[in-house]
Design a protein around this motif. Structure first.
Motif, PDB file in Angstrom:
ATOM      1  N   ALA A   1      32.007 -48.871  93.003  1.00 50.02           N
ATOM      2  CA  ALA A   1      32.258 -47.870  93.856  1.00 50.02           C
ATOM      3  C   ALA A   1      33.617 -48.435  94.891  1.00 50.02           C
ATOM      4  O   ALA A   1      34.299 -47.682  95.043  1.00 50.02           O
ATOM      5  CB  ALA A   1      30.966 -47.872  94.744  1.00 50.02           C
ATOM      6  N   ALA A   2      33.647 -49.802  94.707  1.00 52.41           N
ATOM      7  CA  ALA A   2      34.872 -50.168  95.438  1.00 52.41           C
ATOM      8  C   ALA A   2      36.193 -49.827  94.964  1.00 52.41           C
ATOM      9  O   ALA A   2      37.162 -49.389  95.493  1.00 52.41           O
ATOM     10  CB  ALA A   2      34.795 -51.664  95.757  1.00 52.41           C
TER      11      ALA A   2
ATOM     12  N   PRO B   1      42.257 -54.819  98.055  1.00 52.04           N
ATOM     13  CA  PRO B   1      40.992 -55.403  99.027  1.00 52.04           C
ATOM     14  C   PRO B   1      40.225 -54.079  99.507  1.00 52.04           C
ATOM     15  O   PRO B   1      40.955 -53.338 100.168  1.00 52.04           O
ATOM     16  CB  PRO B   1      41.859 -56.325  99.939  1.00 52.04           C
ATOM     17  CG  PRO B   1      43.179 -55.717 100.264  1.00 52.04           C
ATOM     18  CD  PRO B   1      43.394 -55.019  98.943  1.00 52.04           C
ATOM     19  N   VAL B   2      39.013 -54.472  99.278  1.00 51.82           N
ATOM     20  CA  VAL B   2      38.116 -53.289  99.880  1.00 51.82           C
ATOM     21  C   VAL B   2      37.130 -54.005 100.516  1.00 51.82           C
ATOM     22  O   VAL B   2      36.324 -54.913 100.358  1.00 51.82           O
ATOM     23  CB  VAL B   2      37.478 -52.391  98.537  1.00 51.82           C
ATOM     24  CG1 VAL B   2      36.404 -51.470  99.124  1.00 51.82           C
ATOM     25  CG2 VAL B   2      38.530 -51.752  97.685  1.00 51.82           C
ATOM     26  N   ILE B   3      36.754 -53.303 101.625  1.00 52.68           N
ATOM     27  CA  ILE B   3      35.976 -53.916 102.853  1.00 52.68           C
ATOM     28  C   ILE B   3      34.570 -53.339 102.462  1.00 52.68           C
ATOM     29  O   ILE B   3      34.607 -51.987 101.952  1.00 52.68           O
ATOM     30  CB  ILE B   3      36.204 -53.263 104.240  1.00 52.68           C
ATOM     31  CG1 ILE B   3      37.426 -54.067 104.788  1.00 52.68           C
ATOM     32  CG2 ILE B   3      35.249 -53.922 105.256  1.00 52.68           C
ATOM     33  CD1 ILE B   3      37.901 -53.055 106.214  1.00 52.68           C
TER      34      ILE B   3
ATOM     35  N   VAL C   1      25.689 -48.335 102.234  1.00 58.09           N
ATOM     36  CA  VAL C   1      26.727 -49.408 102.163  1.00 58.09           C
ATOM     37  C   VAL C   1      27.992 -48.486 102.130  1.00 58.09           C
ATOM     38  O   VAL C   1      28.380 -47.800 101.553  1.00 58.09           O
ATOM     39  CB  VAL C   1      26.705 -49.934 100.641  1.00 58.09           C
ATOM     40  CG1 VAL C   1      27.948 -50.942 100.519  1.00 58.09           C
ATOM     41  CG2 VAL C   1      25.260 -50.652 100.735  1.00 58.09           C
ATOM     42  N   TRP C   2      28.951 -49.149 103.318  1.00 57.88           N
ATOM     43  CA  TRP C   2      30.146 -48.491 103.549  1.00 57.88           C
ATOM     44  C   TRP C   2      31.229 -49.356 102.807  1.00 57.88           C
ATOM     45  O   TRP C   2      31.183 -50.361 103.010  1.00 57.88           O
ATOM     46  CB  TRP C   2      30.248 -48.438 104.951  1.00 57.88           C
ATOM     47  CG  TRP C   2      31.498 -47.831 105.662  1.00 57.88           C
ATOM     48  CD1 TRP C   2      31.679 -46.384 105.846  1.00 57.88           C
ATOM     49  CD2 TRP C   2      32.752 -48.371 105.790  1.00 57.88           C
ATOM     50  NE1 TRP C   2      32.837 -46.174 106.576  1.00 57.88           N
ATOM     51  CE2 TRP C   2      33.651 -47.361 106.638  1.00 57.88           C
ATOM     52  CE3 TRP C   2      33.093 -49.653 105.874  1.00 57.88           C
ATOM     53  CZ2 TRP C   2      34.842 -47.668 106.954  1.00 57.88           C
ATOM     54  CZ3 TRP C   2      34.238 -49.934 106.351  1.00 57.88           C
ATOM     55  CH2 TRP C   2      35.237 -49.184 106.606  1.00 57.88           C
ATOM     56  N   MET C   3      32.273 -48.553 102.481  1.00 57.83           N
ATOM     57  CA  MET C   3      33.460 -49.328 101.700  1.00 57.83           C
ATOM     58  C   MET C   3      34.881 -48.377 102.364  1.00 57.83           C
ATOM     59  O   MET C   3      34.728 -47.211 102.823  1.00 57.83           O
ATOM     60  CB  MET C   3      33.424 -49.101 100.413  1.00 57.83           C
ATOM     61  CG  MET C   3      32.263 -49.780  99.730  1.00 57.83           C
ATOM     62  SD  MET C   3      32.477 -49.757  98.142  1.00 57.83           S
ATOM     63  CE  MET C   3      30.748 -50.776  97.660  1.00 57.83           C
TER      64      MET C   3
ATOM     65  N   GLU D   1      36.203 -57.321  98.842  1.00 62.75           N
ATOM     66  CA  GLU D   1      36.191 -57.742  97.183  1.00 62.75           C
ATOM     67  C   GLU D   1      37.520 -57.159  96.558  1.00 62.75           C
ATOM     68  O   GLU D   1      38.066 -56.078  97.152  1.00 62.75           O
ATOM     69  CB  GLU D   1      35.077 -56.952  96.561  1.00 62.75           C
ATOM     70  CG  GLU D   1      33.726 -57.588  96.833  1.00 62.75           C
ATOM     71  CD  GLU D   1      33.336 -58.814  96.137  1.00 62.75           C
ATOM     72  OE1 GLU D   1      32.518 -59.304  96.139  1.00 62.75           O
ATOM     73  OE2 GLU D   1      34.424 -59.089  95.154  1.00 62.75           O
ATOM     74  N   MET D   2      38.310 -57.877  95.972  1.00 62.93           N
ATOM     75  CA  MET D   2      39.566 -57.404  95.204  1.00 62.93           C
ATOM     76  C   MET D   2      39.089 -56.550  93.925  1.00 62.93           C
ATOM     77  O   MET D   2      38.322 -57.123  93.139  1.00 62.93           O
ATOM     78  CB  MET D   2      40.190 -58.605  94.724  1.00 62.93           C
ATOM     79  CG  MET D   2      40.798 -59.518  95.763  1.00 62.93           C
ATOM     80  SD  MET D   2      41.890 -58.536  97.209  1.00 62.93           S
ATOM     81  CE  MET D   2      43.239 -58.146  96.097  1.00 62.93           C
TER      82      MET D   2
END
Length: 527
Positions: free
Chosen positions: A473-474, A490-492, A442-444, A518-519
């Motif tokens: 994690a985000a 905001p995080v992708i 999972v990439w962020m 996700e915020m």
């Protein structure tokens, strides 16, 4: 979910939901939908998960819907009576029919699991974003069942079984293959076996959890793997599997690296012991080299013979000759001294091997004991306690996967609820992180601002961690960006397979082909 589970789930839903009415349908969080159904005599909560790797549809104990942070869906069928529940002949779909002509389509497979609401064959509403342009919902496929239209002789046993019946539960194939030696079965024998097993699942199911963590509808007589838990219904099996998936996934993640290290240690010590146990051959060589040295010294008067070998009388076998290899640039006495040294070296190697064998044997036994203990643990918290109790013993195995401390790595490393996490240190480090990450990781990245790339390591697991793991994690990804000082950022979030680096782009630059956002509140990682 497999097709044979759907047969029984359909029956239970039809029995309990027919003549009921949906009062509300809400999505309290991503990839999850709840339908609150009231009948004249009961209240039901129908739950649907479209999360990759954990797709499920089941009835759970009733409770009221959350009033905040939820999104309502399918309002057009609120209060409309349910008339029927059906499944197609050979595909993993389930349909709920309404008296006014509406129909809910539950797609229960692939990473495109979804719910469609239709009326008169046209899509009215969709739970998750639908990429297709067609106005009609996707149709179930007519999948192959006992009608083989291709040559399967060169396929693997698993693929042969799937070719015979595309509905066969994949998770039980390997055990059945090993138990019944299906790799050696002919095509007709294999077809007969598949029919027998599928008939049992369809007509006399035994819903149970196996000790290896898999679930099955097969009896212990047909699939002789020890039963961990029996279920009263297929619905209970699906509910249990869904609720325990995340916990079991975290346990597998936490175990994975350690088990690999232990297995690698066992393999290395076994190989080393095999070599050491042949040390007696070295002792034989030592004796031979010493004898050759003595024979050459007895012939030292021959001086420099300039040959690659010499044949002389064998002092140890009367009347026989012995041929001894020589170094051309040494005389006979020099070659004798060379063999004395080789003999001494072989004897020393033998002595060291005799000392090393019991040490390596203990190392192997220790690793085997730890591996056996770790593999038997099925509870995450029990495994954490086990690790704590054996902290000193496990240190050497933890270090096997580390190339140095964190400062020497190309990115920061930490752990989030059992999941290994990487965080880039700079633009070059970000590039390395993306290059080394697995496609299912999972990439962020904080959206719209410079910052570090973050990866949650998933191994080859195609699923996603549970929501609280993603949000934690985000928050770290947001903290490691220019959005660090914001109250919300905001995080992708996406799989690494949807992240690519264009040729010639600057360090750290990537293109994301598919994303969720996700915020979160930026938070400093716990190290």
């Amino acid at each position: 979910m497999n097709y044979y589970e759907l047969i029984y789930l359909k029956r239970e839903l039809k029995n309990k939901l027919t003549a009921g009415k949906i009062e509300q349908a809400v999505s309290p969080y991503k990839n999850y939908l709840e339908f609150f159904v009231h009948t004249d005599t009961a209240k039901h909560r129908l739950c649907f998960s479209s999360a990759p790797g954990n797709i499920a549809l089941y009835l759970d104990s009733f409770r009221g819907a959350k009033k905040s942070n939820t999104i309502d869906f399918f309002e057009k069928i609120y209060g409309v009576e349910i008339s029927d529940v059906t499944i197609p002949e050979t595909d993993r779909w389930l349909f709920i029919h309404f008296k006014d002509g509406h129909k809910l389509h539950f797609r229960l497979f692939s990473n495109r699991a979804n719910v469609f609401l239709s009326k008169e064959g046209e899509i009215v509403k969709v739970f998750k974003e639908y990429d297709e342009t067609e106005e009609e919902p996707p149709s179930p496929q007519k999948l192959n069942v006992y009608e083989i239209e291709e040559d399967i002789s060169r396929k693997s046993t698993k693929n042969k079984i799937v070719a015979i019946n595309a509905m066969f539960p994949r998770q039980n194939i390997q055990e059945l293959t090993d138990i019944y030696d299906l790799d050696e079965a002919g095509e007709e024998e294999l077809q007969e076996f598949v029919r027998k097993v599928c008939d049992e699942m369809e007509n006399k199911p035994f819903p149970r959890l196996l000790e290896n963590g898999d679930t099955t509808l097969l009896s212990e007589e047909t699939l002789p793997v020890k039963t961990e838990k029996e279920f009263d219904s297929v619905n209970d099996l699906i509910l249990y599997r869904y609720k325990n998936y995340s916990r079991d996934q975290r346990l597998r993640q936490r175990k994975s690296s350690l088990l690999k290290s232990l297995k690698r240690k066992i393999k290395r010590t076994k190989s080393g012991l095999q070599n050491l146990e042949q040390a007696d051959k070295g002792l034989e060589r030592a004796e031979k080299y010493e004898q050759w040295g003595h024979v050459l010294m007895a012939n030292a008067h021959l001086g420099d013979v300039n040959k690659e070998e010499i044949e002389v009388a064998d002092l140890y076998n009367e009347g026989e000759k012995v041929t001894i290899p020589l170094e051309i640039d040494l005389d006979i006495a020099g070659n004798a001294q060379r063999y004395y040294k080789k003999s001494a070296g072989a004897e020393k190697s033998y002595e060291e091997a005799m000392k090393r064998i019991p040490v390596m044997q203990k190392e192997k036994e220790k690793a085997e004991r730890l591996l056996e203990e770790a593999e038997e643990i099925t509870n995450l918290w029990e495994f954490k306690d086990w690790e704590k109790d054996r902290e000193e013993e496990l240190k050497e195995y933890r270090n096997q996967d580390n190339s140095g401390d964190d400062e020497q790595l190309p990115f920061h490393t930490l752990e989030v609820q059992g999941y290994p996490v990487w965080i880039g240190k700079n633009a070059k480090s970000n590039d390395t992180l993306v290059q080394k990450a697995h496609k299912e990781d999972v990439w962020m990245h904080a959206r719209g601002v410079p910052g570090s790339h973050l990866v949650i390591r998933m191994g080859n697991d195609k699923g996603m961690p549970e929501k609280k793991v993603l949000l934690e994690a985000a928050s770290y990804a947001a903290f490691n960006s220019k959005a660090k000082g914001s109250k919300l950022a905001p995080v992708i979030i996406t799989k690494k397979k949807y992240v690519r680096k264009p040729k010639g782009s600057s360090p750290g630059a990537v293109v994301v082909d598919r994303e969720e956002v996700e915020m979160v509140t930026p938070k400093k990682p716990m190290t």
